[in-house]
Design a protein around this motif. Sequence first.
Motif, PDB file in Angstrom:
ATOM      1  N   HIS A  54       0.860  -1.182   0.000  1.00 45.75           N
ATOM      2  CA  HIS A  54       0.000   0.000   0.000  1.00 45.75           C
ATOM      3  C   HIS A  54       0.893   1.228   0.000  1.00 45.75           C
ATOM      4  CE1 HIS A  54      -3.529   2.428   0.624  1.00 45.75           C
ATOM      5  NE2 HIS A  54      -2.919   3.050   1.627  1.00 45.75           N
ATOM      6  N   ASN A  55       0.670   2.093  -0.962  1.00 48.46           N
ATOM      7  CA  ASN A  55       1.510   3.291  -1.119  1.00 48.46           C
ATOM      8  C   ASN A  55       2.995   2.936  -1.136  1.00 48.46           C
ATOM      9  OD1 ASN A  55      -0.791   4.897  -1.178  1.00 48.46           O
ATOM     10  ND2 ASN A  55      -0.694   5.360   1.003  1.00 48.46           N
ATOM     11  N   GLY A  56       3.306   1.803  -1.773  1.00 47.43           N
ATOM     12  CA  GLY A  56       4.697   1.382  -1.935  1.00 47.43           C
ATOM     13  C   GLY A  56       5.307   0.654  -0.759  1.00 47.43           C
ATOM     14  N   ALA A  57       4.565   0.466   0.317  1.00 47.82           N
ATOM     15  CA  ALA A  57       5.113  -0.174   1.516  1.00 47.82           C
ATOM     16  C   ALA A  57       4.469  -1.537   1.740  1.00 47.82           C
ATOM     17  CB  ALA A  57       4.876   0.706   2.738  1.00 47.82           C
ATOM     18  N   LEU A  58       5.231  -2.453   2.321  1.00 47.03           N
ATOM     19  CA  LEU A  58       4.703  -3.752   2.724  1.00 47.03           C
ATOM     20  C   LEU A  58       3.907  -3.564   4.011  1.00 47.03           C
ATOM     21  CD1 LEU A  58       4.813  -6.833   2.072  1.00 47.03           C
ATOM     22  CD2 LEU A  58       6.649  -6.961   3.780  1.00 47.03           C
ATOM     23  N   VAL A  59       2.650  -4.031   4.017  1.00 43.17           N
ATOM     24  CA  VAL A  59       1.773  -3.864   5.175  1.00 43.17           C
ATOM     25  C   VAL A  59       0.994  -5.157   5.396  1.00 43.17           C
ATOM     26  CG1 VAL A  59       1.532  -1.353   4.902  1.00 43.17           C
ATOM     27  CG2 VAL A  59      -0.065  -2.883   3.724  1.00 43.17           C
ATOM     28  N   TRP A  60       0.410  -5.284   6.575  1.00 40.34           N
ATOM     29  CA  TRP A  60      -0.480  -6.414   6.850  1.00 40.34           C
ATOM     30  C   TRP A  60      -1.752  -6.242   6.038  1.00 40.34           C
ATOM     31  CZ3 TRP A  60       1.932 -10.217   8.865  1.00 40.34           C
ATOM     32  CH2 TRP A  60       2.893 -10.045   9.861  1.00 40.34           C
ATOM     33  N   LYS A  61      -2.171  -7.284   5.370  1.00 41.58           N
ATOM     34  CA  LYS A  61      -3.380  -7.249   4.562  1.00 41.58           C
ATOM     35  C   LYS A  61      -4.624  -7.118   5.434  1.00 41.58           C
ATOM     36  CE  LYS A  61      -3.540 -10.244   1.232  1.00 41.58           C
ATOM     37  NZ  LYS A  61      -3.686 -11.528   0.505  1.00 41.58           N
ATOM     38  N   SER A  62      -4.590  -7.699   6.628  1.00 41.84           N
ATOM     39  CA  SER A  62      -5.787  -7.810   7.468  1.00 41.84           C
ATOM     40  C   SER A  62      -6.230  -6.502   8.105  1.00 41.84           C
ATOM     41  CB  SER A  62      -5.564  -8.844   8.564  1.00 41.84           C
ATOM     42  OG  SER A  62      -4.475  -8.443   9.386  1.00 41.84           O
ATOM     43  N   GLY A  63      -5.385  -5.479   8.108  1.00 41.99           N
ATOM     44  CA  GLY A  63      -5.859  -4.243   8.689  1.00 41.99           C
ATOM     45  C   GLY A  63      -4.796  -3.205   8.938  1.00 41.99           C
ATOM     46  N   THR A  64      -5.292  -2.067   9.348  1.00 45.82           N
ATOM     47  CA  THR A  64      -4.446  -0.931   9.708  1.00 45.82           C
ATOM     48  C   THR A  64      -5.243  -0.031  10.640  1.00 45.82           C
ATOM     49  OG1 THR A  64      -2.951   0.759   8.828  1.00 45.82           O
ATOM     50  CG2 THR A  64      -5.106   0.547   7.761  1.00 45.82           C
ATOM     51  N   ALA A  65      -4.580   0.929  11.249  1.00 45.27           N
ATOM     52  CA  ALA A  65      -5.263   1.787  12.224  1.00 45.27           C
ATOM     53  C   ALA A  65      -4.864   3.243  12.013  1.00 45.27           C
ATOM     54  CB  ALA A  65      -4.912   1.347  13.641  1.00 45.27           C
ATOM     55  N   ILE A  66      -5.728   4.110  12.556  1.00 49.92           N
ATOM     56  CA  ILE A  66      -5.432   5.533  12.590  1.00 49.92           C
ATOM     57  C   ILE A  66      -5.534   6.000  14.035  1.00 49.92           C
ATOM     58  CG2 ILE A  66      -6.250   5.899  10.235  1.00 49.92           C
ATOM     59  CD1 ILE A  66      -8.796   7.197  11.409  1.00 49.92           C
ATOM     60  N   ARG A  67      -4.875   7.120  14.312  1.00 55.07           N
ATOM     61  CA  ARG A  67      -4.963   7.695  15.648  1.00 55.07           C
ATOM     62  C   ARG A  67      -4.840   9.202  15.582  1.00 55.07           C
ATOM     63  NH1 ARG A  67      -0.317   5.366  19.289  1.00 55.07           N
ATOM     64  NH2 ARG A  67      -1.250   3.461  18.566  1.00 55.07           N
TER      65      ARG A  67
END
Length: 143
Positions: A54-67
């Motif tokens: 996502h946006n060029g970075a490797l991330v967990w597919k299952s989710g992300t968070a905001i704060r």
Amino acid sequence: MAYDFQVVIDTSDPHRLADWWADALGWKVEPQDEAFIRGMIEKGYATDDDTTRHNGALVWKSGTAIRHPDGLERAPRVLFQLVPEPKTVKNRVHLDIRVGADNIDPVVERLTAKGATVLHRGRQGPNWWVTIADPEGNELCIT
């Protein structure tokens, strides 16, 4: 004893929706540690199928968070988690974004330009709001 909590939003595209909500609230998407993710894969705790880019970075597919930019002491974390089914009915709980009466229309205009849909305009006495849906159909009110 009082407990902390986070808000969880089910979604078919956690990273895209987290970006939308972070923009809507003026919050920040939590960074994910690519080295940590690769380490979990190397140790056998995860597989490449558990990740995405996502946006060029490797991330967990299952989710992300905001704060909130001032941290968890200011507001609870919002987690966006991947689910297989689409949204089908009205939310039983929703968030209100309090922007002040003079800012409601400009904020609604900005968010609809980014994929939101206006659902309803409401009024109760001198107070008014606009109910919109985010790009996946989750209702929220701009107050």
